[in-house]
Design an enzyme around this catalytic site. Structure first.
Site, short mmCIF file in Angstrom:
data_model
loop_
_atom_site.label_atom_id
_atom_site.label_comp_id
_atom_site.label_asym_id
_atom_site.label_seq_id
_atom_site.Cartn_x
_atom_site.Cartn_y
_atom_site.Cartn_z
CG HIS A 17 -1.95 -1.07 1.41
ND1 HIS A 17 -2.12 -1.67 2.66
CD2 HIS A 17 -2.93 -1.19 0.57
CE1 HIS A 17 -3.08 -2.79 2.31
NE2 HIS A 17 -3.67 -2.36 1.09
CE LYS A 41 -11.84 -11.30 3.91
NZ LYS A 41 -10.72 -11.40 3.57
NE ARG A 90 -3.04 -7.37 -4.34
CZ ARG A 90 -3.62 -7.75 -3.36
NH1 ARG A 90 -3.15 -7.97 -1.87
NH2 ARG A 90 -5.09 -8.04 -3.47
CB SER A 127 -4.46 -6.38 4.70
OG SER A 127 -3.95 -5.44 4.00
#
Ligand code: PNS
Length: 163
Positions: A17, A41, A90, A127
């Site tokens: 990030h 989440k 990514r 993450s």
């Protein structure tokens, strides 16, 4: 003045990030990093912790501001008068989800999404993976900024910067 929005859950912020935000800050006058209040989440770090960590690890970039939002990203962008979102990509696996969001957001308000290729050195990071590795005692040194490493160590103990 060219302004970009970098939205995300940032639970927690990773070196991937930081790389995208640093590189975005070189191409725009201002970058607004927008932390979603309620990620899909249940977050490990609450909103204040996620914002505080971002504040620490982005303090060296003068044209970055950190804020949070609830509800639709496009509404927040309109409120803040920003017409460009920058997202890191990514791998192909990101693309399916990201293109859907970009197209839906464009349909809603005409906002543009620009994709920035992740650096190869961080393109495998997420993450979620960081949290999983840290939770089970794996070492995530170098994969998250040092303040995040310390917070993970507080939560999970050894293997996340505590030894
Ligand atoms: O870091 P993440 O979890 O990949 O970020 C996803 C985020 C926060 C950018 C996305 O979930 C989002 O924009 N949420 C706000 C709600 C919204 O606008 N949903 C419709 C997207 S088309």
């Amino acid at each position: 003045m060219a302004r970009a929005l970098c939205p995300g859950s940032f639970d927690p912020v990773t070196v991937g990030h930081v790389d995208i935000i640093e590189r975005t800050s070189r191409h725009f006058d201002e970058v607004l990093v927008a932390v979603v209040t309620n990620p899909s989440k249940a977050p490990l770090f609450d909103l204040d912790e996620r914002k505080a960590l971002l504040g620490e690890v982005l303090a060296h970039i003068p044209n970055v501001e950190i804020d949070s939002f609830d509800g639709l990203l496009v509404d927040f962008a309109q409120e803040r008068k920003i017409s460009v979102v920058v997202k890191g990509l990514r791998a192909v696996s990101d693309f399916d989800y990201e293109i859907q969001m970009a197209q839906m957001n464009h349909k809603l308000t005409g906002i543009e999404t620009l994709f920035m290729a992740a650096s190869p050195k961080s393109s495998y990071l997420s993450s979620s993976l960081i949290k999983e590795v840290a939770r089970y005692g794996g070492d995530v040194t170098g994969l998250v900024p040092d303040p995040v490493l310390r917070r993970l160590a507080d939560r999970f103990g050894r293997g996340s910067g505590n030894d």
